[in-house]
Scaffold this motif. Structure first.
Motif, PDB file in Angstrom:
ATOM      1  N   MET A 175       5.951 -13.732  48.476  1.00 10.22           N
ATOM      2  CA  MET A 175       6.845 -14.805  48.055  1.00 10.22           C
ATOM      3  C   MET A 175       6.018 -16.059  47.699  1.00 10.22           C
ATOM      4  O   MET A 175       4.838 -16.126  48.020  1.00 10.22           O
ATOM      5  CB  MET A 175       7.871 -15.099  49.158  1.00 10.22           C
ATOM      6  CG  MET A 175       8.705 -13.877  49.562  1.00 10.22           C
ATOM      7  SD  MET A 175       9.639 -13.117  48.202  1.00 10.22           S
ATOM      8  CE  MET A 175      10.982 -14.301  48.006  1.00 10.22           C
ATOM      9  N   LEU A 199      16.848  -9.620  42.965  1.00  6.05           N
ATOM     10  CA  LEU A 199      16.416 -10.889  42.372  1.00  6.05           C
ATOM     11  C   LEU A 199      15.004 -10.779  41.810  1.00  6.05           C
ATOM     12  O   LEU A 199      14.698 -11.318  40.749  1.00  6.05           O
ATOM     13  CB  LEU A 199      16.442 -11.994  43.419  1.00  6.05           C
ATOM     14  CG  LEU A 199      17.717 -12.801  43.519  1.00  6.05           C
ATOM     15  CD1 LEU A 199      17.592 -13.812  44.634  1.00  6.05           C
ATOM     16  CD2 LEU A 199      18.036 -13.507  42.207  1.00  6.05           C
ATOM     17  N   THR A 206       8.607 -14.949  38.421  1.00  7.90           N
ATOM     18  CA  THR A 206       8.936 -16.341  38.755  1.00  7.90           C
ATOM     19  C   THR A 206       9.369 -16.519  40.205  1.00  7.90           C
ATOM     20  O   THR A 206       9.543 -17.656  40.656  1.00  7.90           O
ATOM     21  CB  THR A 206      10.068 -16.884  37.858  1.00  7.90           C
ATOM     22  OG1 THR A 206      11.253 -16.115  38.101  1.00  7.90           O
ATOM     23  CG2 THR A 206       9.702 -16.807  36.389  1.00  7.90           C
ATOM     24  N   LEU A 207       9.579 -15.433  40.937  1.00 13.04           N
ATOM     25  CA  LEU A 207      10.067 -15.580  42.312  1.00 13.04           C
ATOM     26  C   LEU A 207       9.103 -14.994  43.339  1.00 13.04           C
ATOM     27  O   LEU A 207       9.406 -14.982  44.534  1.00 13.04           O
ATOM     28  CB  LEU A 207      11.448 -14.916  42.457  1.00 13.04           C
ATOM     29  CG  LEU A 207      12.574 -15.521  41.614  1.00 13.04           C
ATOM     30  CD1 LEU A 207      13.869 -14.732  41.803  1.00 13.04           C
ATOM     31  CD2 LEU A 207      12.810 -16.986  41.969  1.00 13.04           C
ATOM     32  N   ILE A 455      18.651 -21.144  42.363  1.00  9.63           N
ATOM     33  CA  ILE A 455      18.052 -20.045  43.129  1.00  9.63           C
ATOM     34  C   ILE A 455      16.530 -20.161  43.100  1.00  9.63           C
ATOM     35  O   ILE A 455      15.858 -20.027  44.120  1.00  9.63           O
ATOM     36  CB  ILE A 455      18.497 -18.686  42.549  1.00  9.63           C
ATOM     37  CG1 ILE A 455      19.991 -18.473  42.801  1.00  9.63           C
ATOM     38  CG2 ILE A 455      17.677 -17.542  43.136  1.00  9.63           C
ATOM     39  CD1 ILE A 455      20.592 -17.346  41.984  1.00  9.63           C
ATOM     40  N   ARG A 456      16.005 -20.434  41.915  1.00  8.84           N
ATOM     41  CA  ARG A 456      14.549 -20.545  41.785  1.00  8.84           C
ATOM     42  C   ARG A 456      14.006 -21.674  42.661  1.00  8.84           C
ATOM     43  O   ARG A 456      13.001 -21.503  43.363  1.00  8.84           O
ATOM     44  CB  ARG A 456      14.190 -20.781  40.323  1.00  8.84           C
ATOM     45  CG  ARG A 456      12.688 -20.845  40.076  1.00  8.84           C
ATOM     46  CD  ARG A 456      12.422 -20.902  38.594  1.00  8.84           C
ATOM     47  NE  ARG A 456      11.023 -20.785  38.270  1.00  8.84           N
ATOM     48  CZ  ARG A 456      10.561 -20.504  37.053  1.00  8.84           C
ATOM     49  NH1 ARG A 456      11.409 -20.314  36.063  1.00  8.84           N
ATOM     50  NH2 ARG A 456       9.274 -20.419  36.819  1.00  8.84           N
ATOM     51  N   ALA A 458      15.327 -22.834  45.306  1.00  7.81           N
ATOM     52  CA  ALA A 458      15.455 -22.456  46.717  1.00  7.81           C
ATOM     53  C   ALA A 458      14.298 -21.571  47.153  1.00  7.81           C
ATOM     54  O   ALA A 458      13.845 -21.648  48.292  1.00  7.81           O
ATOM     55  CB  ALA A 458      16.789 -21.738  46.938  1.00  7.81           C
ATOM     56  N   ILE A 459      13.806 -20.736  46.250  1.00  7.92           N
ATOM     57  CA  ILE A 459      12.773 -19.762  46.616  1.00  7.92           C
ATOM     58  C   ILE A 459      11.370 -20.281  46.311  1.00  7.92           C
ATOM     59  O   ILE A 459      10.417 -19.978  47.022  1.00  7.92           O
ATOM     60  CB  ILE A 459      13.057 -18.419  45.909  1.00  7.92           C
ATOM     61  CG1 ILE A 459      14.351 -17.818  46.478  1.00  7.92           C
ATOM     62  CG2 ILE A 459      11.895 -17.442  46.063  1.00  7.92           C
ATOM     63  CD1 ILE A 459      14.768 -16.509  45.886  1.00  7.92           C
TER      64      ILE A 459
ATOM     65  N   TYR B 194      17.610 -13.932  35.762  1.00  9.72           N
ATOM     66  CA  TYR B 194      18.043 -13.231  36.980  1.00  9.72           C
ATOM     67  C   TYR B 194      19.412 -12.608  36.748  1.00  9.72           C
ATOM     68  O   TYR B 194      20.273 -13.175  36.071  1.00  9.72           O
ATOM     69  CB  TYR B 194      18.119 -14.199  38.169  1.00  9.72           C
ATOM     70  CG  TYR B 194      16.892 -15.070  38.340  1.00  9.72           C
ATOM     71  CD1 TYR B 194      15.635 -14.622  37.953  1.00  9.72           C
ATOM     72  CD2 TYR B 194      16.997 -16.339  38.891  1.00  9.72           C
ATOM     73  CE1 TYR B 194      14.511 -15.435  38.102  1.00  9.72           C
ATOM     74  CE2 TYR B 194      15.878 -17.147  39.041  1.00  9.72           C
ATOM     75  CZ  TYR B 194      14.643 -16.694  38.631  1.00  9.72           C
ATOM     76  OH  TYR B 194      13.539 -17.489  38.772  1.00  9.72           O
ATOM     77  N   ALA B 458      21.949 -22.860  48.122  1.00 11.35           N
ATOM     78  CA  ALA B 458      21.804 -23.280  46.724  1.00 11.35           C
ATOM     79  C   ALA B 458      23.110 -23.063  45.958  1.00 11.35           C
ATOM     80  O   ALA B 458      23.455 -23.843  45.067  1.00 11.35           O
ATOM     81  CB  ALA B 458      20.665 -22.503  46.064  1.00 11.35           C
TER      82      ALA B 458
END
Lengths: 471, 471
Positions: A175, A199, A206-207, A455-456, A458-459, B194, B458
């Protein structure tokens, strides 16, 4: 192309020290091939290429990058067509040295391999275990498992087996903060919260960095039949496809459409390509049926083609009589893209629309393109069974190629606006990468883009993972 | 069970006004059936039940709830087994009145229906279009499409067609702020960021309210064969399953295991259930094969069972000679759960492990349960083809039922710890709901839980969507 700032010297020192001498390179000659790709559309640059050999090394590298806010572009086999794997100032993290086959368990119809195993090697591993791994595409000898998962690759057997997303049981990934997500499950069912691997699949790096995956395997089929048929137009192709699916209870493994102009290019430019039928036809479909029952695929093909002749759906047909002939049919299809190159450059599109609308879409898009660029040659081919066409517009013969390529963006807008009206996708299987991320903002809803960004964030709150790609 | 605070009076007034008189109820008698479920394990309460009839009404209701920070529990057919649909103080938002069939397009093998259409109705719609919708489970007459998507339901045809996640092409949902996510695509391929629908599937109503879905349809099969076989133990079942899958090229549509004790219960308590074989066997498998080729399923079944007799894998077998007999076989399987009820309560488990390990798991778990609770009767049955067993532990005959049920949690820990060691899931197809959310914290990694929480925050920063469920 906006570039990421160079990493601080301390970060570079820490990365080199963490991975040891075989785990990184600054050698321009070694790095050069990984800064471009086969279409030569991108030529990137990177201060440092990392070559971790284990998940732990990937984790250490990403943790250091996170600590110093250093951006990373993960890269597999570098076969992507939209530039998502090309760094512009980011550290390049290659996953090609993650080569371990963790396990193959035929009773689970599953195998776990690391990200750097190639797609072809994965297919061969499955075959050695008397199983079948269905994802197949032209670049399979070079494309890696990590890459085909990150881009949710498609290919020629999607109609039966689905896209890469459908073929992943479990994932391991590092991650953006360097923690290892261990989701390497061999389970067919698990309802214990959000399915995080979904995801990561198709997230284009990207994640997080995918380091290993548990893949679904399938039984080996006992009969296979391959045919090429001639068709008046794509409308007939859709009707034939529907009949073939119904008649075989889902036994269609590939249904690929080609336009005559593409067949002409292949005959002209690719050694060993043969005219597939005795007659010349405006459109061709390559059909492959498979069955678990010996003889059933051949019998089904005979039945379908006889009925299709009677219904005036097809005008000519040839069923492959042996492996060699089947390979010839496939070669004709697989070389469609390469055969365009000597004809000069083109505006490439990888679009999908609902299967039922693909013929209408082709009619309308081609009329619009011919209005926009008189004389341009449309070479449409692809996975019509999935509603996915590679819709390429080639430079009019004799026209100024550079000026033509300069109109790519405007020309694509013509095509993609029609795709959008047909409720389609402007990137069916290649992803957005650097090529289409900006353009996709035209077609995605603000809600979707905002949700993806939330979401991005957040991660990956620092946005260090492939920052120029996606929203 | 911690309860959500009552909504402010202004919010209730706004909700009633937005939905109009037919769009809400406070009538205790009308609400009562929707506050419990068939196991009577939960008895919830709600200040208000909302009954929107359109997506726009759902959006208005959710927007008001968001404005006033009012918590919502979405509910479909109320057939969930883990309490995820039962409100404890939250506003109850029923999706049962979202009943429109938006379209059925056989050429796309797709149909779009609203969330309140039942699973059985969806199957029937597909059949009328000469297609097959494969999700099938005991509650299909009541369970709604919105519910089976929100819980990523499984059922009996997963081995061939996958879980609900695999059957959804597109989704429409009202997000926690009241915005409508329109992802009703009929596309087989779309790589443009996503895949947001994957997050909503299986989210148990925590990320939004699913209002409609585009579902995948399949061709109708042309032959079908159903058999019950007798087996010495589950080890033999796994071997037989692997042979059946190989031999038919994936033509196995169901492979269900039952223990003799469950067959005894069904014979004793369920009218119309028949002894399936001439002999009494320790274990039974129900096998269903289908094929697109007429006659192929029957031929395949004969071939597989003959070879299995020769290899001493099975000790008795009966192939259904007609529809009635096939239905009898299925009735025996489907009544396994209901047949336990008259035997007194039990600790229920819905677990999965890798298929290759299911026999070892059953051996070890049953030994451990017998040590923990001498005299308890284990009735294991289920979808062994997916590695998914309903592993139920019934009260020892004559023992104190209430005291036995008081040991459910401790008993489940014995079973679930073994599941975890076998890299399995403590909720294969039912979800976590109110029943298992806390327990799941024992088995999910802190990274997974933190990532889920970050995503949830999020998307639903006020945590108004089904707040007691998931992490």
């Amino acid at each position: 192309m906006s570039a990421s700032p160079p990493p601080p010297a301390d970060a570079v020192i820490a990365l080199k020290s963490a991975l040891g001498p075989s785990g990184w390179t600054e050698d321009a000659a070694e790095i050069a091939p990984w800064l471009t790709e086969w279409r030569n559309r991108w030529n990137g640059h990177t201060p440092l290429m990392l070559k971790p050999a284990t998940t732990a090394e990937v984790a250490r590298a990403v943790e250091i990058c996170a600590r110093y806010s250093v951006a990373i572009v993960p890269q597999g086999g570098d076969t992507g067509l939209v530039g998502g794997q090309i760094p512009y100032g980011e550290v390049l993290l290659s996953t090609r040295r993650l080569r371990t086959v963790r396990d193959v368990t035929p009773l689970d119809d599953a195998m776990t391999v690391e990200a750097g195993v190639t797609l072809l090697e994965a297919q061969q591993l499955a075959a050695r275990a008397d199983r079948f791994f269905p994802l197949s595409l032209a670049a399979e000898g070079t494309a890696t498992i990590g890459g085909v998962i990150s881009t949710n690759a498609g290919g020629t057997a999607v109609i039966r087996y689905g896209v890469m997303r459908d073929l992943v049981l479990g994932l391991e990934a590092v991650m953006p903060d360097g923690q290892v997500f261990n989701g390497l499950k061999r389970l067919r069912k698990d309802n214990t919260g959000y399915d995080l691997k979904q995801l990561l699949i198709g997230a284009e790096g990207t994640l997080g960095v995918i380091t290993a995956a548990t893949l679904k395997l399938f039984p080996i089929m006992r009969s296979r039949a391959t045919a090429v048929v001639g068709l008046a137009d794509p409308h007939a192709a859709i009707q034939l496809l529907a009949r073939a699916k119904s008649e075989t209870g889902g036994g269609v493994e590939a249904f690929e459409l080609m336009k005559r102009v593409g067949v002409d290019f292949a005959l002209k430019h690719i050694p060993g390509v043969r005219e597939p039928l005795d007659s010349v036809q405006p459109w061709y479909a390559l059909i492959e049926l498979t069955s678990g029952e010996p003889g059933a695929a051949e019998a089904g093909m005979e039945r379908i083609l006889s009925a299709a002749f009677e219904a005036d759906l097809i005008t000519d047909a040839a069923i492959a009589q042996n492996e060699t002939q089947a390979r010839d049919f496939w070669k004709l299809r697989e070389e469609q893209s390469a055969a365009q190159k000597p004809e000069g450059g083109g505006w490439k599109h990888d679009v999908s629309v609902p299967v039922s609308r693909i013929a209408d879409f082709l009619d309308e898009a081609t009329a619009a393109v011919e209005r926009f660029e008189p004389g341009a040659r449309v070479s449409a081919f692809g996975h019509v069974g999935d509603g996915n066409m590679h819709y390429d517009v080639l430079c009019p013969p004799g026209a100024d190629l550079k000026a033509f390529l300069g109109r790519w963006e405007a020309g694509s807008e013509v095509v993609h606006d029609i795709v959008a009206r047909y409720e389609g996708s402007i990137s069916a299987e290649h992803g957005l990468g650097r090529l289409k991320t900006e353009e996709a903002r035209r077609y995605k809803s603000p809600l979707e883009i905002a949700t993806m960004q939330a979401i991005r964030t957040a991660i990956d709150p620092q946005r260090i993972m492939n920052p120029a790609v996606l929203f």
